[in-house]
Design a protein around this motif. Structure first.
Motif, PDB file in Angstrom:
ATOM      1  N   LYS A  32      -2.096  73.686  95.315  1.00  8.02           N
ATOM      2  CA  LYS A  32      -3.454  73.132  95.166  1.00  8.02           C
ATOM      3  C   LYS A  32      -3.758  72.018  96.156  1.00  8.02           C
ATOM      4  O   LYS A  32      -4.929  71.734  96.425  1.00  8.02           O
ATOM      5  CB  LYS A  32      -3.664  72.607  93.730  1.00  8.02           C
ATOM      6  CG  LYS A  32      -3.875  73.733  92.731  1.00  8.02           C
ATOM      7  CD  LYS A  32      -4.621  73.264  91.500  1.00  8.02           C
ATOM      8  CE  LYS A  32      -6.103  73.104  91.720  1.00  8.02           C
ATOM      9  NZ  LYS A  32      -6.895  74.261  91.340  1.00  8.02           N
ATOM     10  N   THR A  33      -2.711  71.367  96.671  1.00  2.00           N
ATOM     11  CA  THR A  33      -2.951  70.219  97.555  1.00  2.00           C
ATOM     12  C   THR A  33      -2.514  70.461  98.998  1.00  2.00           C
ATOM     13  O   THR A  33      -2.857  69.678  99.880  1.00  2.00           O
ATOM     14  CB  THR A  33      -2.196  68.981  97.036  1.00  2.00           C
ATOM     15  OG1 THR A  33      -0.829  69.339  96.820  1.00  2.00           O
ATOM     16  CG2 THR A  33      -2.786  68.482  95.744  1.00  2.00           C
ATOM     17  N   ASP A  35       1.202  72.931  91.797  1.00  2.00           N
ATOM     18  CA  ASP A  35       0.779  71.584  92.219  1.00  2.00           C
ATOM     19  C   ASP A  35       0.776  71.464  93.742  1.00  2.00           C
ATOM     20  O   ASP A  35      -0.137  70.863  94.319  1.00  2.00           O
ATOM     21  CB  ASP A  35       1.699  70.520  91.608  1.00  2.00           C
ATOM     22  CG  ASP A  35       1.425  70.313  90.120  1.00  2.00           C
ATOM     23  OD1 ASP A  35       0.389  70.799  89.642  1.00  2.00           O
ATOM     24  OD2 ASP A  35       2.252  69.671  89.445  1.00  2.00           O
ATOM     25  N   TYR A  36       1.787  72.034  94.385  1.00  2.00           N
ATOM     26  CA  TYR A  36       1.829  71.969  95.853  1.00  2.00           C
ATOM     27  C   TYR A  36       0.771  72.876  96.468  1.00  2.00           C
ATOM     28  O   TYR A  36       0.105  72.496  97.432  1.00  2.00           O
ATOM     29  CB  TYR A  36       3.237  72.312  96.374  1.00  2.00           C
ATOM     30  CG  TYR A  36       4.082  71.071  96.485  1.00  2.00           C
ATOM     31  CD1 TYR A  36       4.680  70.513  95.357  1.00  2.00           C
ATOM     32  CD2 TYR A  36       4.243  70.403  97.698  1.00  2.00           C
ATOM     33  CE1 TYR A  36       5.417  69.348  95.434  1.00  2.00           C
ATOM     34  CE2 TYR A  36       4.977  69.239  97.789  1.00  2.00           C
ATOM     35  CZ  TYR A  36       5.562  68.716  96.660  1.00  2.00           C
ATOM     36  OH  TYR A  36       6.279  67.546  96.749  1.00  2.00           O
ATOM     37  N   ASP A  74      -5.493  66.325  91.312  1.00  2.51           N
ATOM     38  CA  ASP A  74      -4.541  67.269  91.898  1.00  2.51           C
ATOM     39  C   ASP A  74      -3.507  66.545  92.758  1.00  2.51           C
ATOM     40  O   ASP A  74      -2.337  66.920  92.802  1.00  2.51           O
ATOM     41  CB  ASP A  74      -5.278  68.325  92.732  1.00  2.51           C
ATOM     42  CG  ASP A  74      -6.088  69.267  91.846  1.00  2.51           C
ATOM     43  OD1 ASP A  74      -5.640  69.530  90.715  1.00  2.51           O
ATOM     44  OD2 ASP A  74      -7.155  69.731  92.288  1.00  2.51           O
ATOM     45  N   GLU A 114       5.209  75.196  87.818  1.00  5.43           N
ATOM     46  CA  GLU A 114       4.252  74.079  87.897  1.00  5.43           C
ATOM     47  C   GLU A 114       4.311  73.396  89.266  1.00  5.43           C
ATOM     48  O   GLU A 114       3.277  73.043  89.848  1.00  5.43           O
ATOM     49  CB  GLU A 114       4.545  73.065  86.781  1.00  5.43           C
ATOM     50  CG  GLU A 114       3.452  72.028  86.659  1.00  5.43           C
ATOM     51  CD  GLU A 114       3.658  71.071  85.498  1.00  5.43           C
ATOM     52  OE1 GLU A 114       4.762  71.055  84.914  1.00  5.43           O
ATOM     53  OE2 GLU A 114       2.712  70.326  85.197  1.00  5.43           O
ATOM     54  N   ALA A 161      -1.034  64.884  90.494  1.00  6.89           N
ATOM     55  CA  ALA A 161      -0.070  65.815  89.903  1.00  6.89           C
ATOM     56  C   ALA A 161       1.172  65.961  90.778  1.00  6.89           C
ATOM     57  O   ALA A 161       2.262  66.249  90.297  1.00  6.89           O
ATOM     58  CB  ALA A 161      -0.727  67.177  89.687  1.00  6.89           C
ATOM     59  N   LEU A 162       0.991  65.742  92.079  1.00  6.83           N
ATOM     60  CA  LEU A 162       2.130  65.872  93.006  1.00  6.83           C
ATOM     61  C   LEU A 162       3.163  64.779  92.805  1.00  6.83           C
ATOM     62  O   LEU A 162       4.360  64.996  93.031  1.00  6.83           O
ATOM     63  CB  LEU A 162       1.630  65.754  94.450  1.00  6.83           C
ATOM     64  CG  LEU A 162       1.237  66.997  95.202  1.00  6.83           C
ATOM     65  CD1 LEU A 162       1.052  66.640  96.654  1.00  6.83           C
ATOM     66  CD2 LEU A 162       2.281  68.083  95.057  1.00  6.83           C
TER      67      LEU A 162
END
Lengths: 150, 82
Positions: free
Chosen positions: A115-116, A112-113, A140, A108, A143-144
């Motif tokens: 995606k951003t 998360d990383y 997104d 996960e 989420a980080l």
């Protein structure tokens, strides 16, 4: 293993590669697919652009960060670029670990990383033929925040 | 020379994927951005009206960074992979 590629990938082959050591007690995989709908609009296909060189460096860095925090015996990140159709596989993250907790968390965290931070950009073609670049989503970024070490 | 790259929506709007800028016109990233804003009439509005992320030598940076001959600077919108 980290790969940015146009060609598709095979779930079974990736799973088998992650299972290569007898110390592996848990494998968690995530696969992202091309949806036929985004923000209520019908999507007919997707193209993915990236920044060659920086993308790979960024993915290596993200995986290294995960390895420093959790037990990761083997890891795979595959991200496709180029032209993709509905239901095509876009991204695969697989983590092999001794225990499920570390495998779930590392998988996960990497998504998360990715995606951003990783320089990929999606451009959708809508069912009416119009194209539009996908906007980054606040969710997104949010989420980080759960990964910030206190 | 400084190699400047643009990606995704930004490169489409600017009509440019890559250009070379003399180091004398871009000793740091703040100077380079000013140079780019003035490069073509329509570039000022495009570059200042949206969030542009930047990377120097393929690493994201927020602050002003000194540049030297051969450096690569990229500008792009927030990322949307995965």
């Amino acid at each position: 293993m980290i790969s940015v590629q146009e060609q598709d990938f095979n779930q079974q082959e990736e799973y088998d590669r992650l299972k290569c050591k007898t110390s592996v007690g848990a494998i968690v995989t995530f696969t992202g697919l091309v949806r036929d709908i985004n923000n209520g609009q019908s999507v007919s296909d997707l193209s993915l652009e990236h920044y060659p060189g920086m993308t790979e460096k960024c993915l290596v860095d993200i995986v290294e960060k995960a390895k420093r925090r959790w037990n990761v015996i083997e890891s795979t990140v595959i991200h496709r670029v180029g032209q993709l159709a509905i239901s095509d596989q876009i991204v695969f993250v697989g983590i092999a670990s001794q225990h499920r907790g570390d495998a779930f968390a590392a998988c996960e965290f990497i998504m998360d990383y990715l995606k951003t931070q990783a320089p990929f950009w999606k451009k959708e073609t809508m069912s009416d033929g119009q194209t539009q670049w996908v906007d980054a989503r606040e969710v997104d970024q949010d989420a980080l925040s759960k990964w910030v070490e206190k | 020379m400084i190699k400047v790259l643009f990606f995704a929506k930004l490169s489409e709007q600017l009509g440019c994927r890559e250009l070379q800028v003399e180091v004398t016109a871009a000793e740091d990233t703040d100077q380079l951005f000013k140079y780019l804003i003035g490069h073509k009439a329509e570039w000022s509005n495009i570059l200042t009206s949206q969030l542009c992320l930047k990377a120097v030598n393929q690493a994201m940076v927020n602050d002003n960074v000194l540049l030297k001959d051969g450096d690569e600077v990229a500008y792009f919108p927030p990322v949307t992979g995965g």
